[in-house]
Design a protein around this motif. Structure first.
Motif, PDB file in Angstrom:
ATOM      1  N   LYS A  71       0.828  -1.205   0.000  1.00  0.00           N
ATOM      2  CA  LYS A  71       0.000   0.000   0.000  1.00  0.00           C
ATOM      3  C   LYS A  71       0.861   1.254   0.000  1.00  0.00           C
ATOM      4  CE  LYS A  71      -3.968  -2.164   0.380  1.00  0.00           C
ATOM      5  NZ  LYS A  71      -4.967  -2.162  -0.729  1.00  0.00           N
ATOM      6  N   ASN A  72       0.209   2.370  -0.357  1.00  0.00           N
ATOM      7  CA  ASN A  72       0.861   3.678  -0.339  1.00  0.00           C
ATOM      8  C   ASN A  72       0.302   4.507   0.805  1.00  0.00           C
ATOM      9  OD1 ASN A  72       1.919   2.819  -2.795  1.00  0.00           O
ATOM     10  ND2 ASN A  72       0.346   3.888  -3.976  1.00  0.00           N
ATOM     11  N   TYR A  73       1.153   5.370   1.334  1.00  0.00           N
ATOM     12  CA  TYR A  73       0.662   6.275   2.368  1.00  0.00           C
ATOM     13  C   TYR A  73       1.601   7.477   2.467  1.00  0.00           C
ATOM     14  CZ  TYR A  73      -2.456   7.332   6.206  1.00  0.00           C
ATOM     15  OH  TYR A  73      -3.415   7.897   6.989  1.00  0.00           O
ATOM     16  N   THR A  74       1.093   8.530   3.121  1.00  0.00           N
ATOM     17  CA  THR A  74       1.870   9.762   3.280  1.00  0.00           C
ATOM     18  C   THR A  74       1.889  10.190   4.734  1.00  0.00           C
ATOM     19  OG1 THR A  74       1.305  10.506   1.050  1.00  0.00           O
ATOM     20  CG2 THR A  74       2.088  12.181   2.592  1.00  0.00           C
ATOM     21  N   ILE A  75       3.073  10.564   5.193  1.00  0.00           N
ATOM     22  CA  ILE A  75       3.252  11.157   6.517  1.00  0.00           C
ATOM     23  C   ILE A  75       3.412  12.660   6.324  1.00  0.00           C
ATOM     24  CG2 ILE A  75       4.746  11.262   8.547  1.00  0.00           C
ATOM     25  CD1 ILE A  75       5.601   8.362   7.876  1.00  0.00           C
ATOM     26  N   TYR A  76       2.735  13.435   7.170  1.00  0.00           N
ATOM     27  CA  TYR A  76       2.743  14.886   7.032  1.00  0.00           C
ATOM     28  C   TYR A  76       3.529  15.536   8.160  1.00  0.00           C
ATOM     29  CZ  TYR A  76      -0.970  13.993   3.700  1.00  0.00           C
ATOM     30  OH  TYR A  76      -1.686  13.537   2.628  1.00  0.00           O
ATOM     31  N   CYS A  77       4.215  16.598   7.805  1.00  0.00           N
ATOM     32  CA  CYS A  77       5.014  17.344   8.774  1.00  0.00           C
ATOM     33  C   CYS A  77       4.715  18.836   8.583  1.00  0.00           C
ATOM     34  CB  CYS A  77       6.493  17.047   8.553  1.00  0.00           C
ATOM     35  SG  CYS A  77       7.624  17.997   9.578  1.00  0.00           S
ATOM     36  N   ASN A  78       4.028  19.423   9.546  1.00  0.00           N
ATOM     37  CA  ASN A  78       3.703  20.855   9.508  1.00  0.00           C
ATOM     38  C   ASN A  78       4.574  21.599  10.512  1.00  0.00           C
ATOM     39  OD1 ASN A  78       0.907  19.365   8.942  1.00  0.00           O
ATOM     40  ND2 ASN A  78       0.920  21.333   7.906  1.00  0.00           N
ATOM     41  N   TYR A  79       4.957  22.803  10.182  1.00  0.00           N
ATOM     42  CA  TYR A  79       5.743  23.598  11.128  1.00  0.00           C
ATOM     43  C   TYR A  79       5.177  25.005  11.212  1.00  0.00           C
ATOM     44  CZ  TYR A  79       8.029  24.592   6.670  1.00  0.00           C
ATOM     45  OH  TYR A  79       8.281  24.912   5.355  1.00  0.00           O
ATOM     46  N   SER A  80       5.485  25.659  12.333  1.00  0.00           N
ATOM     47  CA  SER A  80       4.715  26.855  12.676  1.00  0.00           C
ATOM     48  C   SER A  80       5.261  28.155  12.117  1.00  0.00           C
ATOM     49  CB  SER A  80       4.617  26.980  14.199  1.00  0.00           C
ATOM     50  OG  SER A  80       5.916  27.049  14.759  1.00  0.00           O
ATOM     51  N   THR A  81       6.548  28.270  11.951  1.00  0.00           N
ATOM     52  CA  THR A  81       7.110  29.537  11.469  1.00  0.00           C
ATOM     53  C   THR A  81       8.088  29.267  10.343  1.00  0.00           C
ATOM     54  OG1 THR A  81       8.846  29.449  13.137  1.00  0.00           O
ATOM     55  CG2 THR A  81       6.866  30.690  13.692  1.00  0.00           C
ATOM     56  N   THR A  82       8.324  30.293   9.571  1.00  0.00           N
ATOM     57  CA  THR A  82       9.237  30.094   8.458  1.00  0.00           C
ATOM     58  C   THR A  82      10.643  29.846   8.977  1.00  0.00           C
ATOM     59  OG1 THR A  82       9.571  32.467   8.322  1.00  0.00           O
ATOM     60  CG2 THR A  82       7.920  31.524   6.868  1.00  0.00           C
ATOM     61  N   SER A  83      11.316  28.989   8.336  1.00  0.00           N
ATOM     62  CA  SER A  83      12.713  28.707   8.667  1.00  0.00           C
ATOM     63  C   SER A  83      13.308  27.944   7.490  1.00  0.00           C
ATOM     64  CB  SER A  83      12.819  27.887   9.950  1.00  0.00           C
ATOM     65  OG  SER A  83      12.162  26.663   9.826  1.00  0.00           O
ATOM     66  N   ASP A  84      14.587  27.760   7.504  1.00  0.00           N
ATOM     67  CA  ASP A  84      15.173  27.070   6.363  1.00  0.00           C
ATOM     68  C   ASP A  84      15.406  25.595   6.675  1.00  0.00           C
ATOM     69  OD1 ASP A  84      18.743  27.785   6.683  1.00  0.00           O
ATOM     70  OD2 ASP A  84      17.214  27.404   8.180  1.00  0.00           O
ATOM     71  N   ARG A  85      15.300  24.802   5.680  1.00  0.00           N
ATOM     72  CA  ARG A  85      15.704  23.401   5.699  1.00  0.00           C
ATOM     73  C   ARG A  85      14.823  22.483   6.521  1.00  0.00           C
ATOM     74  NH1 ARG A  85      22.225  23.980   5.099  1.00  0.00           N
ATOM     75  NH2 ARG A  85      22.046  25.679   3.617  1.00  0.00           N
ATOM     76  N   LEU A  86      14.584  21.347   5.944  1.00  0.00           N
ATOM     77  CA  LEU A  86      13.746  20.329   6.558  1.00  0.00           C
ATOM     78  C   LEU A  86      14.473  19.001   6.421  1.00  0.00           C
ATOM     79  CD1 LEU A  86      11.413  17.980   6.277  1.00  0.00           C
ATOM     80  CD2 LEU A  86      10.835  19.916   7.791  1.00  0.00           C
ATOM     81  N   TYR A  87      14.455  18.216   7.500  1.00  0.00           N
ATOM     82  CA  TYR A  87      15.195  16.957   7.525  1.00  0.00           C
ATOM     83  C   TYR A  87      14.244  15.815   7.882  1.00  0.00           C
ATOM     84  CZ  TYR A  87      18.991  20.318   8.065  1.00  0.00           C
ATOM     85  OH  TYR A  87      19.850  21.375   7.893  1.00  0.00           O
ATOM     86  N   TRP A  88      14.503  14.672   7.289  1.00  0.00           N
ATOM     87  CA  TRP A  88      13.790  13.459   7.672  1.00  0.00           C
ATOM     88  C   TRP A  88      14.792  12.432   8.174  1.00  0.00           C
ATOM     89  CZ3 TRP A  88       8.657  12.681   8.141  1.00  0.00           C
ATOM     90  CH2 TRP A  88       7.796  13.589   7.510  1.00  0.00           C
TER      91      TRP A  88
END
Lengths: 112, 111
Positions: free
Chosen positions: B17-34
């Motif tokens: 199956k396929n699925y998506t994990i979501y990551c929301n953040y509150s303020t602007t900033s640079d760079r996102l890591y998993w």
């Protein structure tokens, strides 16, 4: 490959003992970090260091101190261990390029 | 303070199956890591997303970043058991580069 090592994988200490957790990185990174990880709470930053002898408090510094005498080594000190400091402790160092943090294997500390 | 929220926190899915994990953040900033964490192990870096619209793929995992929506997604395609782990997203602020982590998504893939 970046290598971050921690002095112990498992540690059992008694309440009131002074505890030293050591972290060494081999990539000449300036920035190093100490986190603790607890179920349901995720990773919380205890302290970080952006240069030798420089340190900054993270979100939960109470009951901890740190030492960075050499660039490659960042030590976390529990001055008087308490049972609520039983946790997994993770050290990380950061590359200046992408800003990626590389984590050590972790130390699972139990305070009885 | 830069807040990072992941959902779902627990995900149980069938192989294939396929699925998506979501990551929301509150303020602007640079760079996102998993990051990925296997039980009892440390965190392993999966992806670094450096700018708006960035997309990275590795095997069955694909990560993307939308800085206008303050959202990153980790999409899983045709899940296999080996993907069972906890996945964390983290945002960075400039300067010393401390990361703010989400609480993690514990993924279990069953046959």
């Amino acid at each position: 490959d970046v290598k971050v090592t921690q002095s112990s994988r498992y540690l059992v200490k008694r309440t009131g003992e002074k505890v030293f957790l050591e972290c060494v990185q081999d990539m000449d990174h300036e920035n190093m970090f100490w986190y603790r990880q607890d179920p349901g709470l995720g990773l919380r930053l205890i302290y970080f260091s952006y240069d030798v002898k420089m340190k900054e408090k993270g979100d939960i510094p109470e009951g901890y101190s740190v030492s960075r005498e050499k660039k490659e080594r960042f030590s976390l000190i529990l001055e008087s261990a308490s049972t609520n400091q039983t946790s997994m402790y993770l050290c990380a160092s950061r590359t200046t390029g992408s800003g990626e943090q590389y984590f050590g294997p972790g130390t699972r500390l139990t305070v009885t | 303070e830069l807040k990072v929220e992941q959902n779902p926190l627990f995900l149980s899915m069938q192989e294939g199956k396929n699925y998506t994990i979501y990551c929301n953040y509150s303020t602007t900033s640079d760079r996102l890591y998993w990051y990925r964490q296997d039980p009892g192990k440390s965190l392993e870096s999966l992806f670094v997303l450096l700018s708006n619209g960035a997309v990275k793929q590795e095997g069955r995992l694909m990560a993307s970043l939308d800085t206008k929506a303050r959202l990153s997604t980790l999409h899983i395609t045709a899940a296999v058991h080996d993907l069972s782990a906890t996945y964390f997203c983290a945002r960075r602020i400039a300067g010393p580069g401390r990361l703010y982590f989400g609480r993690g998504t514990q993924l279990t893939v069953w046959p």
